[in-house]
Each structure stands twice: as C-alpha cells, then as structure tokens.
Design an enzyme around this catalytic site. Sequence first.
Site, PDB file in Angstrom:
ATOM      1  N   SER A 145       0.852  -1.182   0.000  1.00  0.00           N
ATOM      2  CA  SER A 145       0.000   0.000   0.000  1.00  0.00           C
ATOM      3  C   SER A 145       0.890   1.234   0.000  1.00  0.00           C
ATOM      4  O   SER A 145       1.848   1.327   0.765  1.00  0.00           O
ATOM      5  CB  SER A 145      -0.898   0.001   1.246  1.00  0.00           C
ATOM      6  OG  SER A 145      -1.682   1.172   1.295  1.00  0.00           O
ATOM      7  N   LYS A 149       0.826   1.840  -7.054  1.00  0.00           N
ATOM      8  CA  LYS A 149       0.168   0.929  -8.012  1.00  0.00           C
ATOM      9  C   LYS A 149      -0.934   1.634  -8.791  1.00  0.00           C
ATOM     10  O   LYS A 149      -0.970   1.577 -10.032  1.00  0.00           O
ATOM     11  CB  LYS A 149      -0.416  -0.287  -7.268  1.00  0.00           C
ATOM     12  CG  LYS A 149       0.588  -1.113  -6.513  1.00  0.00           C
ATOM     13  CD  LYS A 149      -0.040  -2.297  -5.812  1.00  0.00           C
ATOM     14  CE  LYS A 149      -1.118  -1.876  -4.814  1.00  0.00           C
ATOM     15  NZ  LYS A 149      -0.585  -1.018  -3.745  1.00  0.00           N
ATOM     16  N   SER A 150      -1.853   2.251  -8.086  1.00  0.00           N
ATOM     17  CA  SER A 150      -2.986   2.901  -8.756  1.00  0.00           C
ATOM     18  C   SER A 150      -2.532   4.082  -9.593  1.00  0.00           C
ATOM     19  O   SER A 150      -3.069   4.331 -10.690  1.00  0.00           O
ATOM     20  CB  SER A 150      -4.009   3.363  -7.711  1.00  0.00           C
ATOM     21  OG  SER A 150      -4.553   2.260  -7.016  1.00  0.00           O
ATOM     22  N   SER A 217      -2.413  -7.672  -3.572  1.00  0.00           N
ATOM     23  CA  SER A 217      -2.248  -9.121  -3.796  1.00  0.00           C
ATOM     24  C   SER A 217      -1.004  -9.645  -3.082  1.00  0.00           C
ATOM     25  O   SER A 217      -0.033 -10.028  -3.734  1.00  0.00           O
ATOM     26  CB  SER A 217      -2.204  -9.445  -5.294  1.00  0.00           C
ATOM     27  OG  SER A 217      -1.347  -8.582  -6.013  1.00  0.00           O
TER      28      SER A 217
END
Length: 326
Positions: A145, A149-150, A217
């Site tokens: 987190s 990634k996003s 993941s």
Amino acid sequence: MISIGNRSVIWCTSPEFQLSDSSSLPEKLGFSKFSVFDCERRSLRPHDKGLRSSFLAPIKAMEVSKTSYINGNADTIPDVRQTEYKANDNELMNGSNGVSGKTLRQTSTVGKSTNILWHKCSVEKIDRQELLQQKGCVIWITGLSGSGKSTLACALARALHSRGKLTYILDGDNVRHGLNRDLSFKAEDRAENIRRIGEVAKLFADAGVICIASVISPYRKDRDACRALLSEGDFVEVFMDVPLQVCEARDPKGLYKLARAGKIKGFTGVDDPYEAPMNAEIVLHQEGVVCDSPSELAEKVISYLEEKGYLEGDLLTYTPGCGTSV
C-alpha cells in the site's frame, strides 16, 4: 383450406397430431404451421414433400428437445430429420442438438456448479484482437500500500489510450465497492478477492482488452493462480519494489498510522506479510526518496509491451524470456 380475411390459408400438421376436424384451427399452435398464399389460390397438397419437410422438422425438433441431463449424462437423440429434408436450412443443420441426430455433448462439474457446458462462439479472441489491433493481456501491478500501483495504472492507461489502445483498470479498492464488497480483509477473503479479480481480468483479456489490475495481492500463491488462468505470455506481472519505510512515509490514506495504532488488524507490511514476486516480468525499483514520475514508469511498461508485440496490429507471437528490471 380455410379463409382469413380475403386470403386462403393452408394448414398442415404432422400425422401424429392430425385433428379429426381439419376445418377448425388447431388447439395447440406449437404443432402447426401456417402459410399464406397469393390471391391466385394456387393448390398445394399437404402431403407435398417439400412442404412437409419444412413444416415437420421444427415440430419434430420440439418433440425430442425434452432430453435432460442427469448427473452429467445425456441420452442420444434419434435422427428425426425427414429423409427429404434439404441441407440448406442453417438453423436446423448447423450442429443444432435435437435435430442433427448427434449425441449431446458431455456436461461437467466445476467447483459447485454441476451439469454445465462451455459454449463456443465462432468469434474468438484472435478475431477481437484483429479488430482492436492489439493483444489482450493482463498487466498485474502488485506492491505494498502506498507503492504507487494505482497511480501507475492510471498513467499507463492514459499513455496507452493516447496510442489508440483499449484498456481497463481493475483497481483493488474500486472492485471492493461493488463486486467484492462482501469480502473482508481476512486471509481467506483476500484470497477470494484476488481470485475474482483474476477471473474478471481473464475475461477482459479474452475480449482483446489490455486489462490493468492494480492490487496489493500480498500472497504469491494467489498471484500465481491468476497467472495460471491465462495462456503463457498473457499475464505480465509488474512489481512495485518500493521499501516499506518509503510507503509508510507516503501513507496517502493514513492507513499505516491506523495500523501502527492497532486500529486496523491484518494490514499488509505491518502485521500481515507481503510476499514479493520471484519472477515478475517487470520490476520497478525505488531506493530513495527520489523516484521516476508516473509517466516515466508507464513508458517503461509500454516499452516492454512493444518489445513483446502486445501493441502491434499483426499480433507478433510472444516468446517467453527474461523479465525486465528497471
């Protein structure tokens, strides 16, 4: 022959369903066929071969279509075509079970779903890829987190869109707003969360779309299971290799702070493990505070896709090889 308005109508039925009074309409229209002829009232005998074959084949098909599957088994449907039936009726001749006389295909059991059968379509993945001029695949972005990634997913989607390529993002948080809103963050639910995302991503890839999945993941076995869903070369794992201290310093959602305070249990990197990929196709490193911009990272991923032929109109064959580390 009967009259409807100012037209003459001939009604024909199978001998099995012949009514004693042919002057009245049949009680069961499912066993009849009406044909309207022109005002010259040309005569057509009900026993005419061409007429009977076109009328009776659908009726017979209905009659034998009641065969059911029991524990995955099905009976053989007899050949019910009339001997004079011509092979120019695509609807009745192109492999339609119940008319072709072939044995029904065996059903199967998948998980808890029983008596199911995969239905193939003549329009396949290669056809959709040719239409889109790209190769359908899954770009699986994994990392802690706060690793970006996003952000990378959106930059990548924008860059590919500008090149005329169709993409779709499956963001971990976004998917939990709908499809996976019934799942918690316990280990078993996290595994199911990834399984569902993997299955949806597979459908997008089959549609010829470049699907970008951006999800933590954390467990290697779950990511490997998603990889196994696709053909070799269609799953591109991108590892955001960003140290925990950097991710925690960013803490864009304030989740690390809550996890350290004990208000969030099972948080990846704090009290739940993250298993880094062993053989990711692309590894994006960040050692210190300074890092490449999202657009620069996106271009590195695009370079890999171009090299492997994912963005080519001629759909170059992918050859498995070493991944890219940048």
